[in-house]
Write a protein that holds these residues in place. Structure first.
Motif, PDB file in Angstrom:
ATOM      1  N   GLU A   1       0.845  -1.201   0.000  1.00 42.05           N
ATOM      2  CA  GLU A   1       0.000   0.000   0.000  1.00 42.05           C
ATOM      3  C   GLU A   1       0.876   1.246   0.000  1.00 42.05           C
ATOM      4  N   ASN A   2       0.337   2.292  -0.547  1.00 42.67           N
ATOM      5  CA  ASN A   2       1.002   3.601  -0.593  1.00 42.67           C
ATOM      6  C   ASN A   2       2.366   3.557  -1.278  1.00 42.67           C
ATOM      7  N   ILE A   3       2.493   2.681  -2.280  1.00 41.62           N
ATOM      8  CA  ILE A   3       3.764   2.600  -3.004  1.00 41.62           C
ATOM      9  C   ILE A   3       3.816   3.681  -4.074  1.00 41.62           C
ATOM     10  N   ASN A   4       4.982   4.183  -4.298  1.00 43.87           N
ATOM     11  CA  ASN A   4       5.231   5.150  -5.341  1.00 43.87           C
ATOM     12  C   ASN A   4       5.181   4.415  -6.687  1.00 43.87           C
ATOM     13  N   TYR A   5       4.499   4.948  -7.667  1.00 43.33           N
ATOM     14  CA  TYR A   5       4.363   4.271  -8.961  1.00 43.33           C
ATOM     15  C   TYR A   5       5.713   3.955  -9.586  1.00 43.33           C
TER      16      TYR A   5
END
Length: 128
Positions: free
Chosen positions: A59-63
């Protein structure tokens, strides 16, 4: 050899299947042959396996970091025989892509340059 040379050679040698209908149906056929060659590498030869599963992403990973977590689901490496067959089928497909461009008077070089520039400009976000 440059792509322009390849495209010119395709135009020189393509005689029987010059109709746009022949070319588009051959493209569909060669696409199926690529898929079949990959399937046979798995089901008949066994040099590669496909271990497909849901891609898990934190979750909340940078693209831009996402590629570190994505898998291609392939286990093993193509044997020489399967690699040769798949290369042959991809070559046939590229032949008919060049023929399609020739028939429609489109430049394969310009198409690739345009796609390259799009990828270069948009980076990883171009395929999102």
């Amino acid at each position: 050899m440059e792509l322009k040379e390849f495209t010119k050679k395709v135009d020189d040698v393509l005689i029987r299947h010059k109709s746009i209908l022949d070319i588009t149906s051959k493209l569909h056929e060669t696409d199926g042959k690529i898929n079949r060659a990959i399937a046979k590498a798995v089901t008949e030869c066994g040099c590669i396996k496909i271990n497909a599963f849901k891609q898990d992403m934190p979750e909340n990973i940078n693209y831009s970091d996402l590629s570190k977590y994505m898998k291609n689901h392939i286990e093993g490496r193509l044997c020489h025989t399967c690699e040769e067959k798949i290369v042959e089928e991809i070559g046939d497909h590229m032949f008919y892509i060049a023929a399609l461009c020739n028939n429609l008077e489109l430049s394969t070089d310009e198409i690739l340059k345009k796609k390259y520039n799009e990828i270069e400009t948009l980076g990883k976000f171009s395929l999102f």
